[in-house]
Design a protein around this motif. Structure first.
Motif, mmCIF file in Angstrom:
data_model
loop_
_atom_site.group_PDB
_atom_site.id
_atom_site.type_symbol
_atom_site.label_atom_id
_atom_site.label_comp_id
_atom_site.label_asym_id
_atom_site.label_seq_id
_atom_site.Cartn_x
_atom_site.Cartn_y
_atom_site.Cartn_z
ATOM 1 N N GLN A 5 0.861 -1.187 0.000
ATOM 2 C CA GLN A 5 0.000 0.000 0.000
ATOM 3 C C GLN A 5 0.893 1.231 0.000
ATOM 4 N N LYS A 6 0.735 2.064 -1.016
ATOM 5 C CA LYS A 6 1.560 3.262 -1.082
ATOM 6 C C LYS A 6 0.692 4.496 -0.818
ATOM 7 N N PHE A 7 1.181 5.367 0.059
ATOM 8 C CA PHE A 7 0.433 6.582 0.371
ATOM 9 C C PHE A 7 1.216 7.809 -0.065
ATOM 10 N N ARG A 149 11.295 12.860 -9.093
ATOM 11 C CA ARG A 149 10.044 13.320 -8.499
ATOM 12 C C ARG A 149 8.924 12.306 -8.718
ATOM 13 N N GLY A 150 8.123 12.131 -7.702
ATOM 14 C CA GLY A 150 7.041 11.153 -7.787
ATOM 15 C C GLY A 150 7.539 9.725 -7.626
ATOM 16 N N GLY A 151 8.802 9.559 -7.211
ATOM 17 C CA GLY A 151 9.447 8.248 -7.227
ATOM 18 C C GLY A 151 8.952 7.239 -6.203
ATOM 19 N N SER A 152 8.125 7.665 -5.259
ATOM 20 C CA SER A 152 7.614 6.690 -4.289
ATOM 21 C C SER A 152 6.698 5.661 -4.947
ATOM 22 N N ASP A 153 6.016 6.068 -6.007
ATOM 23 C CA ASP A 153 5.206 5.105 -6.767
ATOM 24 C C ASP A 153 6.102 3.972 -7.275
ATOM 25 N N LEU A 154 7.265 4.383 -7.769
ATOM 26 C CA LEU A 154 8.208 3.413 -8.310
ATOM 27 C C LEU A 154 8.719 2.477 -7.215
HETATM 28 MG MG MG Z 1 2.892 11.247 -6.337
#
Ligand code: MG
Ligand code: ASP
Length: 403
Positions: A5-7, A149-154
């Motif tokens: 689960q990613k927040f 940037r946005g790398g937590s999705d990855l």
């Molecule tokens: Mg994001």
């Protein structure tokens, strides 16, 4: 089930939001799942840290930036872990390093090279929820890196792949992927399912909910992704492989990209190698080219049109002008008042007349099409920007996406 689960930042924006995240995580644990949580920094935090660095230096070392930026995610991970334990949900937070995430050495936009799932697996086996700081890893020298940037999705997708998780849920502040931007067409509908390829096309066309690299990775690893809101109970959108989707709709969505400019070249010297020269020079300056149209040459002259992102037009112009000065291009003109509307759908692979309907829809609205390009699952049209919203609504209606 094993679930990642990613927040995202807005879902962990403050202690109250972190408490809501605890609700979501413990619900999943209570239903019998093993859970790995991946978190972003609290919203605004990464920008704030970048701002600090830029106040101190015009050109901070990129590995120092990574030290700095990776801290944002670690703050959230430990806070969430503390909150979960306080509620009696056994949890442990991990930095990217501890979670075994090894990247290349490209600071601030590193690529994940491998994940050693052992520490994660051991913590899971001992009955804990593992809370991983997203957006980061370490390179082979042991230095912290960040993933762009946005790398937590990855991070989340890569961890799901390494652990062979059954599902990767991406929680954000929107409740899924829509048939088009609801701010333009209020009748837009949330999609239950969409294929990886459609999602990639819609995202690159401007429907940014998920980081594109993470969708590409999910496709490669065949990870089922769900994007949903942490603010509501609404079911999200499942992003999955094509064969998991029965009864393909012809068109799944309409995308709009206002961020394009058109370059038109007339009287282009029609010789072998001219396209290579022009686009080679543009590529060298890192100008991203999207659509390209060249017409059949007449009298050793040809016409060449292409589109570039508006903010890269400034880089493209001097390159184009250098060909004009050399006499290899007679005239160049630039148009920023254009946009690109596209219809996307895997169903068009097996149906005829999908593109024709798009053109008929534009004709009916009296909108002139300046450029057309197609792929297996997409038809894109460049039109005057002033018709952008009209075109989106007309196409949305023509393919009955509101019903
Ligand atoms: Mg994001
Ligand atoms: N905090 C990082 C960013 O703002 C990574 C992320 O949120 O995914 O880009």
């Amino acid at each position: 089930m094993l679930v990642v689960q990613k927040f995202g930042g807005t879902s962990v924006a403050d202690l109250e939001r972190i408490s809501s995240v605890c609700d979501i995580v413990s619900k999943s644990v209570d239903s019998g799942n093993s859970v790995v949580v991946v978190v972003s920094a609290m919203s605004g935090e990464t920008n704030k840290l970048i701002g600090y660095a830029n106040e101190l230096s015009d050109n901070p070392e990129s590995f120092e930036l990574d030290m700095l930026l990776s801290s944002g995610e670690r703050v959230t991970a430990s806070l969430l872990s503390i909150a979960l334990n306080e509620r009696g949900v056994l949890a442990e937070s991990m930095s990217g390093r501890r979670a075994g995430i090894v990247t290349d050495a490209t600071h601030t936009r590193a690529r994940i090279e491998s994940i050693d799932p052992k520490p994660l697996q051991e913590a899971l086996d001992s009955g804990k929820v593992v809370v991983v700081a997203g957006f980061q890893g370490v390179n082979s020298d042991g230095r912290v890196t960040t993933l762009g940037r946005g790398g937590s999705d990855l991070s989340a997708v890569a961890i799901a792949g390494a652990l062979r998780a059954d599902l990767c849920e991406i929680y954000t502040d929107v409740d899924g992927i829509y048939t088009t931007d609801p701010r333009i067409e209020p009748k837009a509908k949330k999609l239950d399912r969409i294929s990886y390829d459609e999602m990639l096309e819609l995202a690159s066309l401007g429907a940014k909910v998920l980081q594109n690299r993470s969708v590409e990775l999910a496709k490669k690893l065949q990870i089922n992704l769900v994007t949903r809101s942490s603010f509501t109970d609404a079911e999200g959108t499942l992003i999955t492989k094509e064969s998991n989707i029965m009864e393909e709709p012809l068109v799944s969505g309409v995308a709009l990209d206002r961020n394009q400019a058109r370059v038109s070249l007339g009287g282009v010297c029609d010789r072998p190698g001219i396209a290579s020269d022009i686009f080679g020079r543009l590529a060298k300056s890192s100008v991203n080219i999207d659509m390209i149209i060249q017409t059949l040459g007449v009298d050793d002259k040809t016409h060449l049109d292409f589109t570039v992102p508006i903010n890269e037009l400034l880089d493209a112009k001097p390159i184009v002008e250098s060909f004009v000065n050399r006499g290899e291009i007679e005239e160049a003109s630039y148009d920023e008042n254009i946009c690109k509307v596209s219809i996307v759908g895997v169903g068009m692979k097996s149906h005829t007349g999908v593109a024709a309907k798009a053109f008929a829809t534009m004709a009916h609205e009296n909108i002139n099409i300046m450029m057309i390009s197609t792929s297996e699952i997409k038809v894109s049209m460049v039109i005057d920007e002033k018709y952008a919203e009209l075109a989106v609504r007309a196409l949305h209606g023509a393919y009955e996406l509101d019903s």
